[in-house]
Each structure stands twice: as C-alpha cells, then as structure tokens.
Design an enzyme around this catalytic site. Sequence first.
Site, mmCIF file in Angstrom:
data_model
loop_
_atom_site.group_PDB
_atom_site.id
_atom_site.type_symbol
_atom_site.label_atom_id
_atom_site.label_comp_id
_atom_site.label_asym_id
_atom_site.label_seq_id
_atom_site.Cartn_x
_atom_site.Cartn_y
_atom_site.Cartn_z
ATOM 1 N N CYS A 132 0.832 -1.210 0.000
ATOM 2 C CA CYS A 132 0.000 0.000 0.000
ATOM 3 C C CYS A 132 0.863 1.254 0.000
ATOM 4 C CB CYS A 132 -0.932 -0.007 1.212
ATOM 5 S SG CYS A 132 -1.970 1.450 1.301
ATOM 6 N N CYS A 135 -0.586 4.140 2.108
ATOM 7 C CA CYS A 135 -0.401 4.001 3.560
ATOM 8 C C CYS A 135 1.056 4.253 3.958
ATOM 9 C CB CYS A 135 -0.772 2.596 4.038
ATOM 10 S SG CYS A 135 -2.208 1.879 3.244
ATOM 11 N N ASP A 136 1.994 3.636 3.240
ATOM 12 C CA ASP A 136 3.386 3.593 3.698
ATOM 13 C C ASP A 136 4.329 4.523 2.930
ATOM 14 O OD1 ASP A 136 2.586 1.643 5.480
ATOM 15 O OD2 ASP A 136 3.006 0.011 4.071
#
Length: 306
Positions: A132, A135-136
Amino acid sequence: MAFDVIVVGGGPAGLTAALYTARSGWKVIVLDPMGGGGQAATTDVIHNYPGFPQGIKGLELMELMAEHARGFGALIETDEVEKVSLGDAGFSVSGQASTYESSAVIYCAGTSPRRLNVPGEDRLIGKGVSFCATCDGPLFSGKRVAVVGGGDSALTEAQFLARLASQVILIHRRDEFRAGLYNQKMVRENPKILSCMNSVVDEIHGERYVEAVTVRNVKTGEVNKEPVSAVFLYVGSSPNTAPVVDLVETDDSGYILTGPDMSTKTPGLYAAGDVRRKPLRQVSTAVGDGATAAFAAETYLMGRAV
Ligand code: NAP
C-alpha cells in the site's frame, strides 16, 4: 442477529449494494474486516470515477459511500467473515466476532494482493515491504524505492511514490506493461521513474529494514543489487472466496462465476465487484455490480415473501 440482506465486504460494490437495499427498506448489514473501504480506500487519487474531474482521494470517496449507505439505514460492522452456509433463515454467516442470519447474501469480498515468494519478502513485510503506497509511501520521503509489477496498480502507485521518493525503480517481468496507455504515458514522462523491463526480483535484502533488492534481467541474465529503502508489491491479486467456496462456481483463477444479475449457483447468494469473473475491475464497474446485485436480491426477497 437476523437481517434481510448481509453484504460481505465494504468496498464500492458492497457499499453500493447496501445503499440500494437499505434505501428500499430492507434490514441490511455490511461486514468488513477493516470496517469498510476496500482496496479503493488505499488508492491515493482515483482519476477515472465519473463526476470528479479533478480526481478524488480513494479514502474520501469510500467514506462518502459509507456515509451514503448509513444514511439509508445500513449498518456497517467490523468483522471478518469466515464462512457462509445455508441456515434456517436462508443463510448463516459466521464472522470472527459473531454469527449473523439473513435471507440473502451479497458477497463482495474483493481480492488480496499476491506475493512474490522470494527470500526476504515475508520477513520484511511492514519493514519496507508494502502492498500500500498510500499508507506507507510517506515513510520513504526522499528515499529510493522499488515498485514491482506492470499493471495499472503498479504504474498508478509508482506515480504517487515519485512525488515523495528521490527515485522509483519500476520492475516489470516483461518488455511491455499490462497497464492502460494513459498510465504508460504518465510513467514514461515522469523523470523520477526508472523502468526496468524484462526484470524480476530474486531477493529482498535488509537486516531490520529493507536495504536492497536483487534484480535479474530475464533476457540477458544480468544481476544487480539495487539499493532501495522500500519495495511496493503490485503483482496482481487473488479473489477472497474461501467463505463461499462450497456455494459458488469459480473459473480456473478462482473468480466467482455469476449470471448477468450477479446470481451464483446458490439461490439468494449474489457476488459483486472484483471477486467475480469480469473483464474490467474498476470502482465504476464495482458500483454497477453492487446496484445490479441489490436489485436481484430484492427481487429474490420479494419472491420469497409472496
Ligand atoms: P494486474 O492487472 O493483474 O497486473 C499484475 C501485474 O503484476 C502484471 O503486470 C503481471 O505481469 C505482474 N505479475 C504477476 N505476477 C508476478 C510475479 N510473480 N512476478 C512479477 N510480476 C508479476 O493487477 P493490478 O495492476 O493490481 O490491476 C488489477 C485490476 O485493477 C486491473 O483490471 C486494473 O486495470 C485495475 N486497476 C485500474 C486502475 C486504473 O484504471 N487507474 C488502477 C489500479 C487497478 P504480466 O503483465 O507479465 O502478467
């Protein structure tokens, strides 16, 4: 707990099915392991969902869809469904937290990301190996990162990461991308994305965190150890069918076969969105599937009532 309709999965297909059935007055619950949103919620910006000419953040779009479904009375619960079986009321749906009964089920559990199955991958998940970018990605601002894959997901997320990282190495196993022409053009024109074609990752290195990847050119056999701080894997997905596998037919890749009304081989069980066999997996097609499944489920429920 008894409902008219249980929707399994809270991505765009599930939330649309919930919106439509709840709006018609049925008692509806959506069960989702993450509380809703699906993979669309992990997409940075969605540029091809009609009505948003500037694009819309995936998370924002999914929050709006959840709010819309809730507004018509649908419940959205966090629970991971383990099994759907035929029960007294129609269906019995066993989640990790509770068991639910319903007359109809609309199954929209989507897909899970595939893995490379190379040394270092499992050990370094969450330590630089990620599925992701939204997200990261921000954790690797100013760093060099790798993206693996040649589909729309890999190319879209490579563009997102290029806004943060110092350089993105895009590693694809063939000499042409699978992604659509628009994403291919955007990647070609992005000076921060370096495409390594005909290349595979043989190993992910790092003691505590990702430090490098071994990249092998499958045509020339040349091997390079590329220093990177993160590896984002976008090598496709597998359908999440385990809870319904006894109640549906699937194709060779495991995707659920449905009729044009999203019906499966089990009366009252419908499948919608990425989990079913279909030619195009997009938010827009998932929304259409969800609406069609809702209409079919309502017809089924009314048939049962008379
Ligand atoms: P995908 O289209 O299935 O692409 C997966 C990619 O991973 C392919 O390029 C494949 O290579 C590669 N791959 C598979 N196994 C591999 C392995 N073991 N090692 C190395 N590479 C491997 O998956 P996706 O990109 O996640 O897209 C899924 C669906 O969502 C598609 O229909 C896509 O169009 C859609 N989507 C659309 C958008 C958009 O329109 N903006 C954004 C995201 C996703 P090969 O090409 O050689 O098979």
